[in-house]
Motif scaffolding. Structure first.
Motif, PDB file in Angstrom:
ATOM      1  N   THR A  41       0.838  -1.197   0.000  1.00 13.48           N
ATOM      2  CA  THR A  41       0.000   0.000   0.000  1.00 13.48           C
ATOM      3  C   THR A  41       0.877   1.252   0.000  1.00 13.48           C
ATOM      4  O   THR A  41       1.834   1.360   0.770  1.00 13.48           O
ATOM      5  CB  THR A  41      -0.904   0.019   1.244  1.00 13.48           C
TER       6      THR A  41
ATOM      7  N   VAL B 276      -6.237   9.399  -8.863  1.00 13.61           N
ATOM      8  CA  VAL B 276      -6.298   8.000  -8.442  1.00 13.61           C
ATOM      9  C   VAL B 276      -7.623   7.439  -8.944  1.00 13.61           C
ATOM     10  O   VAL B 276      -8.694   7.768  -8.429  1.00 13.61           O
ATOM     11  CB  VAL B 276      -6.207   7.863  -6.908  1.00 13.61           C
ATOM     12  N   SER B 277      -7.569   6.624  -9.993  1.00 14.15           N
ATOM     13  CA  SER B 277      -8.782   6.074 -10.601  1.00 14.15           C
ATOM     14  C   SER B 277      -9.201   4.812  -9.862  1.00 14.15           C
ATOM     15  O   SER B 277      -8.856   3.682 -10.251  1.00 14.15           O
ATOM     16  CB  SER B 277      -8.549   5.783 -12.085  1.00 14.15           C
ATOM     17  N   ALA B 278      -9.910   4.995  -8.769  1.00  9.77           N
ATOM     18  CA  ALA B 278     -10.350   3.869  -7.946  1.00  9.77           C
ATOM     19  C   ALA B 278     -11.535   4.317  -7.102  1.00  9.77           C
ATOM     20  O   ALA B 278     -11.805   5.518  -6.982  1.00  9.77           O
ATOM     21  CB  ALA B 278      -9.214   3.386  -7.053  1.00  9.77           C
ATOM     22  N   HIS B 279     -12.252   3.347  -6.550  1.00  6.15           N
ATOM     23  CA  HIS B 279     -13.339   3.672  -5.625  1.00  6.15           C
ATOM     24  C   HIS B 279     -12.742   4.033  -4.267  1.00  6.15           C
ATOM     25  O   HIS B 279     -11.793   3.412  -3.798  1.00  6.15           O
ATOM     26  CB  HIS B 279     -14.290   2.484  -5.474  1.00  6.15           C
TER      27      HIS B 279
ATOM     28  N   GLU C  29      -9.184   4.855   1.807  1.00  2.00           N
ATOM     29  CA  GLU C  29      -8.567   3.814   0.992  1.00  2.00           C
ATOM     30  C   GLU C  29      -9.097   3.906  -0.429  1.00  2.00           C
ATOM     31  O   GLU C  29     -10.310   4.046  -0.649  1.00  2.00           O
ATOM     32  CB  GLU C  29      -8.880   2.435   1.569  1.00  2.00           C
ATOM     33  N   ALA C  30      -8.184   3.819  -1.400  1.00  2.00           N
ATOM     34  CA  ALA C  30      -8.572   3.879  -2.814  1.00  2.00           C
ATOM     35  C   ALA C  30      -7.599   3.013  -3.605  1.00  2.00           C
ATOM     36  O   ALA C  30      -6.454   3.415  -3.851  1.00  2.00           O
ATOM     37  CB  ALA C  30      -8.544   5.319  -3.315  1.00  2.00           C
ATOM     38  N   GLY C  31      -8.050   1.827  -3.976  1.00  2.00           N
ATOM     39  CA  GLY C  31      -7.180   0.915  -4.700  1.00  2.00           C
ATOM     40  C   GLY C  31      -5.948   0.577  -3.897  1.00  2.00           C
ATOM     41  O   GLY C  31      -6.037   0.128  -2.748  1.00  2.00           O
ATOM     42  N   ALA C  32      -4.775   0.811  -4.482  1.00  2.00           N
ATOM     43  CA  ALA C  32      -3.506   0.487  -3.812  1.00  2.00           C
ATOM     44  C   ALA C  32      -3.004   1.628  -2.938  1.00  2.00           C
ATOM     45  O   ALA C  32      -1.868   1.580  -2.458  1.00  2.00           O
ATOM     46  CB  ALA C  32      -2.450   0.156  -4.871  1.00  2.00           C
TER      47      ALA C  32
END
Length: 476
Positions: A3, A113-116, A126-129
């Motif tokens: 992470t 950061v392209s994440a949920h 928290e968002a992806g890695a």
């Protein structure tokens, strides 16, 4: 993969128009910014509101050709190349896409950061890695469409504002339902481009407006051929023939009517997009109406702010933009401005347009013991007459000392004219202040000035009557 920990000044959650706007302004102000989320289709095709405006503009040109004989100009019947219209719409919308792109924001210094995103605790997302421990968080996840409970809709399907502009053939008979802000704008535009249009139900945007102004708008829309069934509710739908639809519509009296069409367009209500955020983990208060915020858009977690549709307030780009400015000022310690929905204009950009800010007359009478209603008609304006735009009025609501409480206008360019009155209300100006406002001549802006000047006409009449009464008493 291990992470990665990020510690920006500001973490913006939500990559729609509101999130990207505040991220851009924050990085320009010198803050380090991480933006979590994806802009989705908007990053490639632009904002749907731009597409709606482009479509309505094309329809306005068709309508102008039909009106030309009124001015002694004969151009024949408008010929509609619907494919060309849609190419224009897509081109105009796509022109806005670069402003939404990850590449542009990245070049400005925003980390994407392209994440949920989900809250791990009160200080961490928290968002992806990635694990993001920002000084401040701004939630701008917007709202999700909530389709109306129409039986059979899953089987039959419908058009939405995201798919309607992919059409290559003009709908012969278009049915529209739902409370979206663009309902009446699209309904008028399709009518002007040759479709038979039926609107089922009253759009929320119209229900919030002054009833007198709304009735004028509905009258003008009906005069253009739009079938408005504002007291009806769509209950079920089924296919009709090979490509048509049949909509069953319930009335207030309990009866049921059948409305047939070739397509159904739904502009649904929305619900705040909070489900995947784990707001409870961060101690953020919320309910079905959205995230609870203070008048400076701060949540119950002092590190976290929320703006836009996720807060459940007025759903518009300009509302979210203003809230973003308030949040950024609060974070940077540059101001003490507070959010106030009454200072946000409510606009229906039809022709005539309907726009308002502050209190309507109905609400003002309920909240204040005594008010003054100042009016001026478009028909009395030196620009409206030569342009044939004489339908409508400007109505100013003020208290007895003349402080402006609200303004409603219906008529040509009302959606543009409301801007100066929004500023007047925000600055606490009076009818006296606005009577000295000097618009160009001839212009629609003079209508509002004339309405403001009516405050003093009433005062002068009252003063004259008082003097006459005194003279009569003295002579008696």
């Amino acid at each position: 993969m291990a992470t990665q920990i990020l510690k920006p000044d500001i973490c913006v959650i939500g990559a729609g128009a509101a999130g990207r706007a505040i991220a851009t302004k924050a990085v320009a102000a010198g803050a380090t910014v991480v933006l979590v989320g994806s802009a989705g289709a908007q990053a490639h095709i632009g904002h749907p509101i731009v597409a709606v405006r482009a479509f309505c503009t094309a329809a306005a040109h068709a309508h102008a050709i039909r009106r030309a004989p009124h001015f002694g100009v004969t151009a024949g019947e408008a010929e509609i190349d619907f494919r060309h219209v849609m190419r224009h719409v897509r081109h105009a919308a796509a022109a806005t896409a670069p402003d939404m792109s990850d590449e542009r924001l990245g070049a400005l210094g925003v980390r994407i950061v392209s994440a949920h995103a989900r809250f791990k605790d009160r200080r961490t997302v928290e968002a992806g890695a990635f694990e993001i421990r920002a000084r401040h968080f701004v939630v701008a996840t917007g709202a999700q469409p909530e389709m109306p409970p129409i039986a059979g809709l899953d089987e039959v399907g419908c058009l939405t504002v995201e798919t309607i502009f992919a059409l290559t053939r003009r709908p012969a008979r278009l049915l529209i339902t739902g409370g979206g802000h663009a309902t009446l704008e699209l309904a008028q535009a399709f009518t002007r481009l040759g479709s038979q249009v039926t609107v089922v139900g009253t759009p929320v945007s119209l229900a919030l407006q002054d009833p007198e102004a709304a009735s004028i708008l509905l009258r003008e829309l009906r005069a253009e051929g739009l079938d408005m069934r504002e007291s009806a509710t769509a209950t079920r739908i089924e296919r009709k023939g090979r490509s048509g639809v049949r909509l069953y519509v319930g009335s207030e009296t309990g009866g049921e009517e059948i409305v047939d069409g070739t397509q159904l367009l739904i502009l649904p209500d929305t619900r705040p997009a909070t489900a995947e955020l784990d707001l409870k983990m961060a101690g953020i208060g919320f309910d079905e109406n959205g995230i609870k915020v203070s008048d400076r858009m701060r949540t119950t977690n002092r590190k976290v702010y929320a703006i836009g549709d996720v807060t459940g307030g007025q759903q518009s780009i300009h509302a979210a933009a203003r809230q973003g400015e308030i949040v950024l000022d609060a974070i940077l310690g540059k101001g003490t401005a507070q959010a106030n929905e009454l200072l946000l204009p409510r606009v229906i950009a039809t022709e005539p347009a309907l726009a308002s800010v502050g209190l309507t007359e109905t609400v003002a009478r309920r909240q204040h013991k005594s008010i003054r209603v100042l009016r001026s008609a478009y028909a009395d304006n030196d620009r409206a007459q030569p342009e044939g735009s004489t339908v409508g009025f400007v109505k100013i609501i003020c208290d007895e000392p003349g402080r402006i409480l609200g303004v409603t206008m219906v008529g040509s360019e009302a959606n543009e004219l409301i801007g100066v009155w929004t500023l007047a209300l925000a600055r606490g100006l009076t009818a006296d202040d606005m009577s000295s406002y000097l618009p160009a001549y001839p212009s629609f802006g003079e209508i509002g000035k004339r309405a403001a000047s009516a405050y003093f006409a009433g005062k002068r009449r009252a003063s004259i009557m008082q003097r006459l009464t005194g003279m009569l008493r003295g002579s008696g």
